[in-house]
Design a protein around this motif. Structure first.
Motif, mmCIF file in Angstrom:
data_model
loop_
_atom_site.group_PDB
_atom_site.id
_atom_site.type_symbol
_atom_site.label_atom_id
_atom_site.label_comp_id
_atom_site.label_asym_id
_atom_site.label_seq_id
_atom_site.Cartn_x
_atom_site.Cartn_y
_atom_site.Cartn_z
ATOM 1 N N THR A 207 -11.011 -2.499 -4.238
ATOM 2 C CA THR A 207 -12.363 -2.103 -3.594
ATOM 3 C C THR A 207 -11.611 -1.471 -2.417
ATOM 4 N N ILE A 208 -12.634 -0.099 -2.164
ATOM 5 C CA ILE A 208 -12.284 0.673 -1.261
ATOM 6 C C ILE A 208 -13.696 0.491 -0.273
ATOM 7 N N THR A 209 -13.800 0.227 1.049
ATOM 8 C CA THR A 209 -14.910 0.213 1.316
ATOM 9 C C THR A 209 -15.146 1.319 2.398
ATOM 10 N N GLY B 127 -2.158 14.299 -8.433
ATOM 11 C CA GLY B 127 -3.265 13.397 -8.083
ATOM 12 C C GLY B 127 -2.627 12.592 -7.027
ATOM 13 N N ASN B 128 -3.237 11.395 -6.878
ATOM 14 C CA ASN B 128 -2.779 10.190 -6.040
ATOM 15 C C ASN B 128 -1.601 9.431 -6.646
ATOM 16 N N THR B 129 -0.554 9.846 -6.284
ATOM 17 C CA THR B 129 0.630 9.077 -6.885
ATOM 18 C C THR B 129 1.012 7.971 -6.020
ATOM 19 N N SER B 130 0.202 7.745 -4.923
ATOM 20 C CA SER B 130 0.321 6.638 -3.795
ATOM 21 C C SER B 130 1.634 7.127 -2.960
ATOM 22 N N SER B 131 2.554 5.875 -3.295
ATOM 23 C CA SER B 131 3.701 5.866 -2.294
ATOM 24 C C SER B 131 4.643 7.049 -2.287
ATOM 25 N N LEU C 298 -14.790 1.727 -8.600
ATOM 26 C CA LEU C 298 -14.366 2.797 -9.761
ATOM 27 C C LEU C 298 -13.496 3.995 -8.921
ATOM 28 N N LEU C 299 -13.414 4.035 -7.544
ATOM 29 C CA LEU C 299 -12.848 5.408 -7.018
ATOM 30 C C LEU C 299 -11.467 5.185 -7.366
ATOM 31 N N SER C 300 -10.622 4.165 -7.116
ATOM 32 C CA SER C 300 -9.512 4.169 -7.275
ATOM 33 C C SER C 300 -8.858 4.585 -8.895
ATOM 34 N N ILE D 18 -8.529 8.526 -9.473
ATOM 35 C CA ILE D 18 -7.873 9.478 -9.052
ATOM 36 C C ILE D 18 -6.323 8.938 -8.815
ATOM 37 N N PHE D 19 -6.193 8.080 -9.342
ATOM 38 C CA PHE D 19 -4.691 7.383 -9.285
ATOM 39 C C PHE D 19 -3.919 8.025 -10.605
ATOM 40 N N ARG D 20 -2.867 8.576 -10.593
ATOM 41 C CA ARG D 20 -2.050 9.095 -11.534
ATOM 42 C C ARG D 20 -0.426 8.669 -11.376
ATOM 43 N N THR E 131 7.649 3.540 -6.469
ATOM 44 C CA THR E 131 6.908 3.727 -7.861
ATOM 45 C C THR E 131 5.637 2.962 -8.073
ATOM 46 N N GLU E 132 4.782 3.259 -8.966
ATOM 47 C CA GLU E 132 3.492 2.435 -9.085
ATOM 48 C C GLU E 132 3.262 2.312 -10.560
ATOM 49 N N ASN E 133 2.910 0.998 -10.998
ATOM 50 C CA ASN E 133 2.324 1.145 -12.354
ATOM 51 C C ASN E 133 1.106 0.181 -12.322
ATOM 52 N N ILE E 134 -0.129 0.920 -12.162
ATOM 53 C CA ILE E 134 -1.442 0.192 -12.264
ATOM 54 C C ILE E 134 -2.035 0.357 -13.506
ATOM 55 N N THR E 135 -1.116 0.499 -14.677
ATOM 56 C CA THR E 135 -1.605 0.444 -15.981
ATOM 57 C C THR E 135 -2.461 -0.630 -16.286
ATOM 58 N N GLY F 242 0.866 -1.149 0.081
ATOM 59 C CA GLY F 242 0.021 -0.165 -0.028
ATOM 60 C C GLY F 242 0.860 1.250 0.028
ATOM 61 N N CYS F 243 0.095 2.336 0.244
ATOM 62 C CA CYS F 243 0.813 3.648 -0.077
ATOM 63 C C CYS F 243 1.956 4.008 0.948
ATOM 64 N N SER F 244 1.894 3.414 2.039
ATOM 65 C CA SER F 244 2.676 3.737 2.959
ATOM 66 C C SER F 244 4.252 2.943 2.828
ATOM 67 N N VAL G 72 -1.168 11.940 0.178
ATOM 68 C CA VAL G 72 -2.383 12.373 -0.390
ATOM 69 C C VAL G 72 -3.053 11.259 -1.182
ATOM 70 N N GLY G 73 -4.308 10.865 -0.585
ATOM 71 C CA GLY G 73 -5.071 9.811 -1.176
ATOM 72 C C GLY G 73 -5.933 10.424 -1.894
ATOM 73 N N SER G 74 -6.681 11.169 -1.210
ATOM 74 C CA SER G 74 -8.040 12.041 -1.782
ATOM 75 C C SER G 74 -8.282 13.012 -1.211
ATOM 76 N N LYS G 75 -9.101 14.023 -1.211
ATOM 77 C CA LYS G 75 -9.528 15.114 -0.584
ATOM 78 C C LYS G 75 -10.170 14.524 0.759
ATOM 79 N N PRO G 76 -11.202 13.860 0.728
ATOM 80 C CA PRO G 76 -11.777 13.555 2.046
ATOM 81 C C PRO G 76 -10.743 13.032 3.130
ATOM 82 N N LEU G 77 -9.692 12.198 2.623
ATOM 83 C CA LEU G 77 -8.729 11.525 3.538
ATOM 84 C C LEU G 77 -7.930 12.814 4.034
ATOM 85 N N LEU G 78 -7.663 13.787 3.117
ATOM 86 C CA LEU G 78 -6.702 14.849 3.666
ATOM 87 C C LEU G 78 -7.404 15.721 4.467
HETATM 88 C C1 LIG Z 1 -4.212 5.836 -4.386
HETATM 89 O O1 LIG Z 1 -3.739 5.062 -5.338
HETATM 90 C C2 LIG Z 1 -3.351 3.924 -4.802
HETATM 91 C C3 LIG Z 1 -2.794 3.093 -6.163
HETATM 92 O O2 LIG Z 1 -3.493 2.770 -7.057
HETATM 93 C C4 LIG Z 1 -4.339 2.908 -4.434
HETATM 94 O O3 LIG Z 1 -3.978 1.723 -3.648
HETATM 95 C C5 LIG Z 1 -4.922 3.632 -3.240
HETATM 96 O O4 LIG Z 1 -6.355 3.087 -2.669
HETATM 97 C C6 LIG Z 1 -5.534 5.257 -3.748
HETATM 98 N N1 LIG Z 1 -5.934 6.073 -2.376
HETATM 99 C C7 LIG Z 1 -7.243 6.264 -2.398
HETATM 100 C C8 LIG Z 1 -7.677 7.341 -1.417
HETATM 101 O O5 LIG Z 1 -7.995 6.015 -3.385
#
Ligand SMILES: *[C@@H]1O[C@H](CO)[C@@H](O)[C@H](O)[C@H]1NC(C)=O
Ligand SMILES: *[C@@H]1O[C@H](CO)[C@@H](O)[C@H](O)[C@H]1NC(C)=O
Ligand SMILES: *[C@@H]1O[C@H](CO)[C@@H](O)[C@H](O)[C@H]1NC(C)=O
Ligand SMILES: *[C@@H]1O[C@H](CO)[C@@H](O)[C@H](O)[C@H]1NC(C)=O
Ligand SMILES: *[C@@H]1O[C@H](CO)[C@@H](O)[C@H](O)[C@H]1NC(C)=O
Length: 466
Positions: A285-287, A381-385, A225-227, A230-232, A209-213, A181-183, A350-356
């Motif tokens: 999935t993000i619950t 954007g959310n560049t994760s780690s 759909l959320l991730s 916002i993932f970049r 780095t992250e490659n979620i292509t 994960g992002c940490s 930075v994950g997304s605005k609500p988290l921040l």
């Molecule tokens: C941010 O992107 C990462 C990598 O795709 C993902 O695992 C994480 O859930 C995302 N964060 C949020 C809050 O969606």
């Protein structure tokens, strides 16, 4: 005569049991103090020489309109899903010029390209190239490599690709963390620091780095759909060392790291996970438990950190408040220690605005405290780690870091895990040419919509506090 009296008194005194225990207590404290001095002398100092963040080319800029157009054209999303993604994009805190993976910008979107390893390598190594050029360190000097290679796995591993490309020595130890994960980026820093303590006179290279292509979700399950939205792309390379000769050119000194997780709880370990929807489409999935578990884990981390860094006064206030809250019949608000007494700058994941917003509320921060993180979300954007490194670069580009300043990086993500790293700036960092922000920094900060966002919009309604 005088002497005799004192020694006599002393005998009388020491025969008193309380005095004996007091004396032995003092001895014990002295021993502890001495041993801690010896220990701190033994544990070597670790410094961050420099770091580099990858800035994607402008051809990869993705506006929210481009995103929606491509999502529509690929024909795999229902009308409601398209509307939902559009709404998330509007509320997520992302600006109109974040960078998307090339494969997802093509029309039609086709992430299942044949494995163009060269292309992946080029992207992957840009930050490392820049870092080595900046610091003048050669591959053969690097003794430790840690890559956060995430969901994108190749054989040979990314570590092996780095060892090969930069011709690292045969005794190089390499680790690739995945799925943490992002940490993970900051966990890697903690690992590098531990390795440096047993391997003297070395450099450690950490690549985040992250490659979620290939991990884009093409289905209509909202929680997946959320991730997508916002993932970049982003990448950071960080060079640490314990070589005393490098200390005077290093940018930061490593002070502390604290890592906490709540993965033992099912709610926590399931709040972000990769699985398949009922039609077999894989996605992340993000619950709705995310916010609660995030708060809980971050709190554990911050409390531990507080014990390490907060001045005594803040600690006493905190403990007193805790006791009052525990035993008082009346309801008392919990005391949020003033972390500004312990830090000059804070860079959050930075994950997304609500988290921040949640982090800001939990730590009682001001808008200017989290400016670097908001702008990172807006621009990259959310560049994760790697996001905490873009945030650090923002602070440097703004010329905010003065010699002696204490900087706190905090990252959290799937698991649920939370990691903090504390640095002390070794010099006042001047504006640098090769900083991902340098050509546009004067335009920042930009105004972003600060209205507290409603996290129900994200399809994870806030769960009740636990
Ligand atoms: C941010 O992107 C990462 C990598 O795709 C993902 O695992 C994480 O859930 C995302 N964060 C949020 C809050 O969606
Ligand atoms: C991700 O991997 C794909 C190949 O699977 C590659 O084409 C692409 O360039 C990579 N992107 C990054 C940012 O590494
Ligand atoms: C690397 O970080 C990304 C988030 O970046 C995470 O999704 C991925 O699992 C991480 N890989 C590692 C190192 O765990
Ligand atoms: C890195 O991880 C991949 C799978 O995630 C594994 O196949 C590979 O052996 C690992 N490499 C090293 C050097 O640990
Ligand atoms: C957080 O981690 C620290 C060690 O890094 C540990 O001492 C502490 O007990 C943890 N806190 C919780 C609540 O798990």
């Amino acid at each position: 005569m005088f002497n005799v009296t004192t020694s006599h008194d002393l005998v009388k005194l020491t025969s008193h049991p309380n005095i004996i225990s007091l004396a032995s207590l003092l001895c014990l404290m002295l021993i502890l103090l001495l041993s801690s001095i010896v220990k701190s002398n033994k544990s070597c100092k670790v410094f961050l020489v420099d770091f580099a963040c990858y800035k994607p080319p402008s051809t990869q800029i993705c506006t929210s309109k481009m995103f929606s157009d491509r999502a529509r054209l690929c024909g795999k999303f229902s009308e409601t899903s398209l509307e939902f993604m559009q709404m998330i994009l509007e509320k997520s805190g992302l600006g109109q010029s974040t960078y998307s993976p090339e494969a997802l910008l093509r029309i039609p979107v086709d992430p299942c390209l044949e494995d163009t390893r060269r292309e992946a390598e080029m992207v992957m190594f840009r930050a490392v190239d820049e870092l080595l050029a900046k610091t003048g360190v050669e591959g053969k000097d690097i003794g430790i490599v840690i890559v956060n290679c995430s969901i994108f796995n190749v054989v040979p591993s990314l570590c092996a690709m780095i060892v090969n490309r930069y011709k690292l020595g045969e005794d190089t130890v390499s680790y690739n963390l995945s799925g943490m994960g992002c940490s993970a980026g900051l966990i890697a820093i903690g690992l590098a620091k531990q390795l440096l303590q047993v391997r003297h006179h070395s450099y450690a290279l950490v690549v985040s780095t992250e490659n979620i292509t290939q991990n884009c979700y093409f289905g209509n399950d909202r929680s997946k759909l959320l991730s997508n939205c916002i993932f970049r792309i982003g990448e950071a390379a960080i060079l640490l060392t314990n070589r005393p000769s490098v200390f005077k050119v290093a940018k930061y000194q490593f002070i502390h790291t604290v890592h906490n997780q709540t993965a033992a709880s099912d709610r926590s370990s399931n709040c972000i996970f990769q699985d398949e929807d009922h039609r077999g489409q894989a996605g992340v999935t993000i619950t709705k438990d995310l916010m609660v578990m995030a708060s809980k884990t971050i709190e554990a981390n911050v409390i531990t950190l507080g014990r390490l860094v907060l001045p005594i006064r803040e600690q006493i206030l905190y403990v007193t408040n805790y006791i009052i809250r525990r035993f008082a019949l009346t309801k008392v608000d919990s005391y949020v220690p003033n972390f500004k007494n312990a830090f000059d700058h804070i860079i959050t994941q930075v994950g997304s605005k609500p988290l921040l917003d949640e982090v800001k509320r939990n730590l009682d921060l001001t808008e200017s405290d989290i400016e670097a993180s908001r702008m990172t979300l807006y621009t990259f954007g959310n560049t994760s780690s790697s996001s905490v490194w873009y945030g650090l670069a923002y602070g440097e580009a703004k010329g905010k870091f003065k010699r002696g300043d204490r900087v706190w990086q905090i990252a959290f993500g799937a698991g649920f895990m939370c990691t903090s790293v504390i640095w002390r700036a070794m010099k006042t960092v001047d504006k640098e040419k090769n900083n991902p922000w340098s050509d546009e920094i004067d335009g920042f900060p930009v105004d972003v919509d600060l209205e507290i966002s409603d996290s129900t919009l994200y399809h994870f309604e806030p769960s009740e506090k636990i």
